[in-house]
Design an enzyme around this catalytic site. Structure first.
Site, PDB file in Angstrom:
ATOM      1  CG  ASN A   1      -0.521   8.729  10.472  1.00  0.00           C
ATOM      2  OD1 ASN A   1      -1.232   7.970   9.842  1.00  0.00           O
ATOM      3  ND2 ASN A   1       0.755   8.491  10.702  1.00  0.00           N
TER       4      ASN A   1
ATOM      5  CB  THR B   1      -0.984   0.016   1.197  1.00  0.00           C
ATOM      6  OG1 THR B   1      -0.265  -0.208   2.398  1.00  0.00           O
ATOM      7  CG2 THR B   1      -2.055  -1.032   1.016  1.00  0.00           C
TER       8      THR B   1
ATOM      9  CD  GLU C   1       2.097   5.484   8.440  1.00  0.00           C
ATOM     10  OE1 GLU C   1       1.438   4.482   8.165  1.00  0.00           O
ATOM     11  OE2 GLU C   1       1.748   6.364   9.242  1.00  0.00           O
TER      12      GLU C   1
ATOM     13  CB  THR D   1      -3.205  -4.513   6.669  1.00  0.00           C
ATOM     14  OG1 THR D   1      -4.537  -4.383   7.007  1.00  0.00           O
ATOM     15  CG2 THR D   1      -2.856  -5.939   6.431  1.00  0.00           C
TER      16      THR D   1
END
EC number: 2.3.1.35
Lengths: 397, 397
Positions: free
Chosen positions: A392, A148, A269, A185
């Site tokens: 985020n 992703t 991230e 995930t």
């Protein structure tokens, strides 16, 4: 160089349009030449996606023929329609192989709460069957097809000898945090040509998960889709494994799973450091793990590493609130090999040297030794950066 | 308006030089007119500061005469010298009052791992005794004297009737996270003129802590110094409390402690939202608390609120990994009163309206209802911003 792909598997990837970017694969298919042993480890989240429910009910097994993954849509929180879509996806693959849908495992990752774009997936599945092969390039396409927001594919391979026979193990995984917009995930598939029974596959996979995929954290958020699958074709001719041979396989699999698992926080991230936390001298493994996890999850430890700050107080106090009983006077802390704290008091050290060693290296080693026993545990964490928060907290529309 | 200060206490604050800024008080002293009932609740961290060890051994008590706090230095991880310094500090106060050092409680907050600057503190203690009084201004000076990186003093007051007599309760607290350079700690002192036995004070304080100071999180880091003290002078003439009168006092104390506790995440480092998490319909209180805490600690929930993102997937999945068993189909989520999720599937809602309501308000309400029983729990959290990370990752030299 021979192919690192174990015998008994074909694979490929394709872009069918679940993801917007046409250069990014969003379908990944692994096909087994014959009925194959498979076992899985799944998320402990109570809120689970349709594919997790599906796979859980069908593993361990010795009849698996394919693993079909889509990325870009997690098929989670999608109600009955989600279950139907998942079953249809498995059914299409099964029909093409002339097997039962129960022999097809599925994984999904991506946005939560949206129904799968089934028209695109149906067309894509036709296409991906044309692209299967046994080269490393096919494996790489399949590995990209489960990604992703990962910066790149995450793969690892091992070749070893078991019972005198060359055995291959290869794995792919994906994951970089639970991220906006709900891109969730950790997914992983490991393939081997060693011979295992379904029960052996299940046991050995659960075992190595405890020291690999269960020892990593980006933000502590366990997703609705986390899945790790092991498929064993038995084509290496090892015969049934037992005793030292099974243990040798377990050790190789553990190493491979640790290699894969570490790639996740390393690609966390916004991450600028991979933090390895070593706990030594704990009373038992559970204690060691609990301390390691508490330090690994601490926002203050993470931000200290981000800033190259040898802030021993944050590490020592995180251990102190882990809930584990230990003698605080017996605690010793080193960061990148530099002693910072011992016997209840800080040690004199050159802050600039330690700070520079944190800043100069992507890998940071934090080792906490205790005087309680001989148990050890290792955990990997990403640091916490401004980019993580920006990424985020950006509103997704 | 009469003074909100309960009868039986004098207080004051002074700058003696532990903090660099000469306008910031770093000593805070509360003196009791007579031997006074006192109880404490302390950090559960195994690594504890000298004053926590001292106070724990001396409470509950009915002989306490003073609470002496310094800010700017936590006197934690300071070994034997730390214990000596703490005892000396208590001894100086005791000598001035003509009582035993065992009748003086202490608190410290600030940098970890440095010895107290005792020369400054000795001089400061002479001075602070000249500044004691019973006005609100004295209370405010004492409340500022326990602050570290707090943006302002955190105080709350209640006046009520117990057994037909007017009773006052007043409290101060401090805390804004565990922050660089190791500026740690939640401290709080609550004073009342109600009459309690030491055991009652201990029980009622522990009880209300469970629904106030134990229900807040900034970054989940429990410090080495956390201390909450309750002192009861008995001067209100209530007589001994029991039955409904004791319950009435408990309810008033709970309200005051919740008021104080909420001020901490509201002033969390870099915080732009105070998030109130309400859990309803859980099987029992422990379950409700565990779900609330898991949602409150989630970096992904926090960053979503920071960004005004009604990202229900993060909230629902955090509840799912709390470790509590519940029926996911019975879960219902509202944010600021807007229904976002019910019966396992997202509900259609206007994202812009919900986003705007998050952006327009400092307070965000997250309510998760379950179908398991009647238990409820409430938790308060700050959001997670770029400023938090910047503040905590800046190297401290």
């Amino acid at each position: 160089m021979t192919s690192p792909i174990p015998a008994g598997f074909k694979m490929g990837g394709f872009h069918c349009g679940v993801k917007r970017n046409p250069n990014k694969e969003d379908l990944s298919l692994i096909v087994c030449d014959e009925d194959t042993v498979a076992a899985g480890v799944y998320t402990t989240n109570l809120v689970v996606a349709a594919p997790v429910v599906w796979d859980r009910a069908r593993t361990p097994s010795d009849k698996i023929r394919a693993v079909m993954t889509n990325s870009g849509n997690a098929n989670a929180c999608t109600g009955e329609q989600g279950d139907k879509d998942n079953a249809e996806m498995a059914g299409i693959v099964a029909d093409k192989l002339g097997v039962s849908a129960d022999q097809v495992l599925t994984m999904s990752t991506g946005i939560i709460g949206h129904h799968l774009p089934m028209e695109k997936i149906r067309t894509g599945l036709d296409e991906v069957f044309q692209r299967l092969g046994t080269d490393e390039s096919h494996f790489d396409a399949a590995a990209r097809g489960i990604m992703t927001t990962d910066k790149g594919k995450k793969v690892a391979a091992v070749e070893c000898k078991i019972n005198g026979r060359p055995v291959k193990i290869i794995g792919m995984c994906k994951g970089a945090g639970m991220i906006a917009p709900n891109m969730a995930t950790m997914l992983s598939v490991v393939l081997t040509d060693a011979q295992l029974t379904p029960e052996q596959a299940k046991t050995v996979l659960a075992d190595v998960t405890n020291t690999s995929f269960n020892c990593i954290t980006v933000d502590g958020h366990r997703s609705t889709n986390d899945t790790l699958l092991l498929l064993a074709s038995g084509k290496a001719g090892t015969g049934e494994l037992s005793g030292p041979a099974l243990e040798a396989f377990r050790a190789e699999l553990e190493q491979l799973c640790q290699d894969l698992a570490k790639q996740i926080p390393a690609d966390g991230e916004g991450s600028t450091h991979l933090i390895e936390i070593n706990i030594e001298g704990a009373a038992n493994r559970d204690d060691a793990k609990r301390i390691a996890k508490t330090v690994a999850d601490s926002a203050l430890v993470k931000t200290a590493i981000t800033g190259g700050d040898p802030n021993w107080g944050r590490i020592v106090s995180a251990a102190g609130y882990s809930g584990v009983q230990f003698d605080p006077m017996g605690m010793e802390l080193t960061v990148n090999g530099h002693l910072l704290y011992r016997e209840g008091t800080p040690v004199k050290f050159d802050e600039k040297t330690v700070s520079q060693s944190i800043k100069d290296n992507f890998d940071t080693n934090v080792t906490l030794k205790f005087n309680e026993g001989n148990a050890r545990f290792r955990y990997w964490s990403s640091d916490l950066t401004v980019e993580y928060v920006k990424f985020n907290s950006e509103y997704r529309t």
